[in-house]
Write an enzyme that holds these catalytic residues in place. Structure first.
Site: not given
Ligand SMILES: [Zn+2]
Length: 413
Positions: A195, A279, A332, A335, A351, A354, A361
């Site tokens: 990232d 990315e 997340c 999950c 999250c 969960c 990052d």
């Protein structure tokens, strides 16, 4: 495969004069050839570079005797460069990928058509073929000129292909291209996701972070100060030039620091991991956002992609690009719940499904890795530098495998 090592030179005033002359000869030959090409176009002819070069060599003794004061590589390469510029232009025209112009060009040409080179705006550089120089330890030997001192030794082993001497921020550099062999893969890790950010330059899915050092920020402050100083001075005055030189050096320093972090990261990643998830950059998104932060992050993205592609090739790994609109930051990784209202300011988030606490990052890097793995599972072609990517996009941009020490957005004086 070819790689280049850029080395700063410790030049004497005489050597600098020689370099400037060679750059001037290269520029003159380039502009001469472009002007002849345009003249021939008026008559409806399309001259070949080969013929232009022959014509130039015939008249240079009489009309441009000063070209003999420097290496003959300088004008020769100018014809090859112009030929390349035309090839790029026609390819873009054919594919319909010419850049859009905000204003029509002063010379009336289309976007992408070769420009005349200017002494003021184009970087000074000239080329040396491999039989026109030699390297011994810290010395670059050029016939007629003699020994030029290099600040470090050539790091790459292999057959020397060519060299380009250029000037930047008041210094002279030589970029030596070497044909290097591919190394045997030594990967100890499987897949990794990366990232990229502004504050933390790169976060790996392994949890490792590559930060910008403090002095990087200090130099950014210096740039702001110098820019302000420049705007207060009379353009073109002695003090304006002094200030402009200082500003160019400060820009150069920041670019080097940014490069340093990225190179350390990309070398480590390419050596350790067989599959690298990254990315992809979305051009539409890039055009929509004009902020400085965005520009810096986009510049980093291209540079990281460039470095990873050639390094992955060197170490026998591969790069898998992940769509930029893939919601890596707000999904997340435990999950799969998506936090729709995540803002840029949220460095950490919880999250709601969960209860996991995420470093923004790190979570994004893990999601990029997961997505990269999914893509290579679903699409059988593994992206590898030099080949087509799994998503169908070919490599684009200048990935000549250079370790060039400069980047977009930095003014060159
Ligand atoms: Zn969750």
């Amino acid at each position: 495969m070819n790689r280049s090592h850029v080395i700063r030179l410790n030049t004497t005033p005489e050597q600098e004069t020689y370099f400037r002359k060679a750059c001037g000869v290269a520029r003159h030959a380039y502009n001469w050839a472009l002007a002849r090409w345009k003249e021939a176009r008026i008559e409806g002819k399309r001259i070949k570079m080969k013929d232009l070069k022959a014509q130039y060599n015939q008249i240079k003794g009489e009309q441009f005797p000063w070209v003999y004061e420097t290496t003959k590589c300088a004008p020769e390469q100018a014809f090859a460069d112009l030929g390349q510029a035309f090839a790029n232009y026609w390819r873009m025209k054919e594919k319909g990928t010419q850049p859009k112009l905000k204003h029509p060009r002063k010379d009336g040409e289309e976007a992408g058509f070769p420009h005349f080179k200017s002494k003021k705006h184009d970087r000074l550089s000239f080329y040396l073929a491999n039989d026109k120089f030699s390297v011994h330890g810290h010395t670059l030997h050029v016939p007629k000129l003699g020994d030029v001192s290099m600040t470090e030794e050539l790091r790459l082993g292999g057959k020397i292909m060519s060299a380009t001497v250029s000037s930047r921020a008041g210094w002279w550099f030589v970029s030596i291209a070497v044909e290097v062999e591919q190394e045997t893969p030594t990967h100890s890790g499987g897949a990794i996701g990366i990232d990229l950010g502004i504050k933390t330059r790169a976060t790996l899915s392994s949890g490792e972070k590559f930060e910008n050092q403090k002095h990087y920020r200090r130099n950014l402050g210096r740039i702001k100060g110098l820019s302000k100083g420049l705007s207060r001075k009379v353009e073109g005055s002695q003090n304006w030039w002094k200030n402009a030189k200082k500003l160019a050096k400060a820009h150069y320093r920041v670019a080097c620091q940014r490069q340093d972090v990225l190179h350390k990261m990309s070398t480590k990643v390419a050596r350790t991991y067989a599959l690298i998830g990254l990315e992809d950059l979305n051009t539409k998104g890039m055009l929509a956002n004009h902020s400085l932060a965005q520009a810096v992050s986009d510049a980093s993205f291209f540079e990281v992609k460039r470095q990873l592609l050639y390094k992955a090739e060197q170490y026998g790994g591969s790069v898998q690009l992940v769509d930029r609109w893939f919601p890596s930051s707000k999904t997340c990784h435990v999950c799969g719940w998506v936090k729709e209202d995540l803002t840029l300011a949220d460095r950490e988030w919880v999250c709601e499904q969960c209860g996991s606490v995420h470093d923004r990052d790190w979570n994004a890097a893990i999601m990029v890795e997961t997505e990269a793995l999914r893509l290579i599972r679903d699409v059988p072609v593994v992206a590898s530098s030099g080949h087509k990517f799994a998503c169908g996009a070919e490599r684009s941009g200048p990935f000549e495998g250079e370790t060039v020490c400069c980047e977009a957005g930095t003014k060159v004086l």
